[in-house]
Write an enzyme that holds these catalytic residues in place. Sequence first.
Site, mmCIF file in Angstrom:
data_model
loop_
_atom_site.group_PDB
_atom_site.id
_atom_site.type_symbol
_atom_site.label_atom_id
_atom_site.label_comp_id
_atom_site.label_asym_id
_atom_site.label_seq_id
_atom_site.Cartn_x
_atom_site.Cartn_y
_atom_site.Cartn_z
ATOM 1 N N ARG A 4 0.803 -1.219 0.000
ATOM 2 C CA ARG A 4 0.000 0.000 0.000
ATOM 3 C C ARG A 4 0.840 1.274 0.000
ATOM 4 O O ARG A 4 0.662 2.159 -0.835
ATOM 5 C CB ARG A 4 -0.928 0.047 1.230
ATOM 6 C CG ARG A 4 -2.196 -0.728 1.093
ATOM 7 C CD ARG A 4 -2.571 -1.309 2.438
ATOM 8 N NE ARG A 4 -1.587 -2.318 2.762
ATOM 9 C CZ ARG A 4 -1.699 -3.595 2.401
ATOM 10 N NH1 ARG A 4 -2.774 -3.998 1.811
ATOM 11 N NH2 ARG A 4 -0.755 -4.481 2.661
ATOM 12 N N LYS A 34 25.597 -5.757 -0.714
ATOM 13 C CA LYS A 34 27.056 -5.903 -0.794
ATOM 14 C C LYS A 34 27.748 -5.187 0.358
ATOM 15 O O LYS A 34 28.957 -5.017 0.356
ATOM 16 C CB LYS A 34 27.553 -5.349 -2.130
ATOM 17 C CG LYS A 34 26.962 -6.040 -3.337
ATOM 18 C CD LYS A 34 27.396 -5.334 -4.619
ATOM 19 C CE LYS A 34 26.552 -5.786 -5.795
ATOM 20 N NZ LYS A 34 26.664 -4.878 -6.942
ATOM 21 N N HIS A 58 4.614 5.601 11.681
ATOM 22 C CA HIS A 58 4.171 5.498 10.281
ATOM 23 C C HIS A 58 3.238 6.698 10.086
ATOM 24 O O HIS A 58 2.013 6.553 10.032
ATOM 25 C CB HIS A 58 3.449 4.161 10.091
ATOM 26 C CG HIS A 58 3.180 3.788 8.672
ATOM 27 N ND1 HIS A 58 3.350 4.656 7.595
ATOM 28 C CD2 HIS A 58 2.744 2.615 8.113
ATOM 29 C CE1 HIS A 58 3.026 4.032 6.482
ATOM 30 N NE2 HIS A 58 2.664 2.798 6.766
ATOM 31 N N ARG A 101 11.133 3.787 3.819
ATOM 32 C CA ARG A 101 10.700 2.775 4.805
ATOM 33 C C ARG A 101 11.940 1.987 5.193
ATOM 34 O O ARG A 101 12.721 1.565 4.341
ATOM 35 C CB ARG A 101 9.652 1.843 4.214
ATOM 36 C CG ARG A 101 9.397 0.662 5.144
ATOM 37 C CD ARG A 101 8.194 -0.128 4.758
ATOM 38 N NE ARG A 101 6.973 0.607 5.045
ATOM 39 C CZ ARG A 101 5.760 0.063 4.994
ATOM 40 N NH1 ARG A 101 5.616 -1.206 4.672
ATOM 41 N NH2 ARG A 101 4.688 0.778 5.263
#
Length: 310
Positions: free
Chosen positions: A61, A89, A139, A111
């Site tokens: 979402r 890496k 959030h 995020r």
Amino acid sequence: MGKSQLSVKHILGIKDLTRDDIYLIFETAREFKQVINRPIKKVPTLRDITIANLFFEDSTRTKLSFELAEKRLSADILNFSASSSSVKKGETLLDTVNNILAMKVDMIVMRHPSPGAPHFLAKHIDANILNAGDGTHEHPTQALLDTFSIVEELGEIKGKNVAIIGDIMHSRVAMSNFFALKKLGANIRVCGPPTLMPKYLGSLGVEVVHDISKTLEWCDVANILRIQLERQEIQYLPSLREYNQYFGVTKEMIDNLGKKIVIMHPGPINRGVEIESEVADCENSIILEQVENGVAVRMAALYLLAQGRA
Ligand code: CP
């Protein structure tokens, strides 16, 4: 006259936003919601802005919603996913981001699984940062779209009883909702197993209840969260079946209330665990309206942060 600029350079958490900031985002989102419901859904507002979407953790979402919001505003977009990048890496977060910024990026949507990762970046780089979820911390755009959706549904939030049900301990959605709902004057109760209730809830003015029926009777809005098994190093629950037995929201419970309550869920839904399918899809459910509003709210957040750059 209302204010026209946010008080912040970044949207790292609801904790940093003022009530006026939240109302300004709502007011702007209402205008963008009209835009995205027109036959021509695009405006040239962010034509000169380049935005990098950095997703170090899975998302459906939030990632799609930010990307669509950016496209609707005509921004140039770079999409980065950690699973297919040089992070594998051994490159550090700061090196990754500085390399992306060297390509002249103006804003970053990020995020990350670590709480505080976007706050760390904000200390080191000049671009505006929007936190799209940092670990179990915040959030913010989810809470903005949740509270925007409640206002749309009930007219206002002040004085309304909002229950947040489920895994509170591991939920950044819950944390951001506490801050947003408090700033907007709602009464908040949480309901779930004692093992999934953090100790700090009292200090936030949030009441804790362990009886799902009493919680549903009390509330005007039930925001139902999933159990985040992926964030649990130890087992906080005997089983999901037992969780469902004690805290799952069923259609029978909703039908027996004798009043209408608004059903919300930030997604992803685990049907048959925290919520019965018939509840997720019932006429009181605004789960898909939340998703629709997410695009308008994120357009507003991006637009207002870009205004501050001018
Ligand atoms: N609500 C939410 O954050 O969903 P995603 O994890 O799919 O982005």
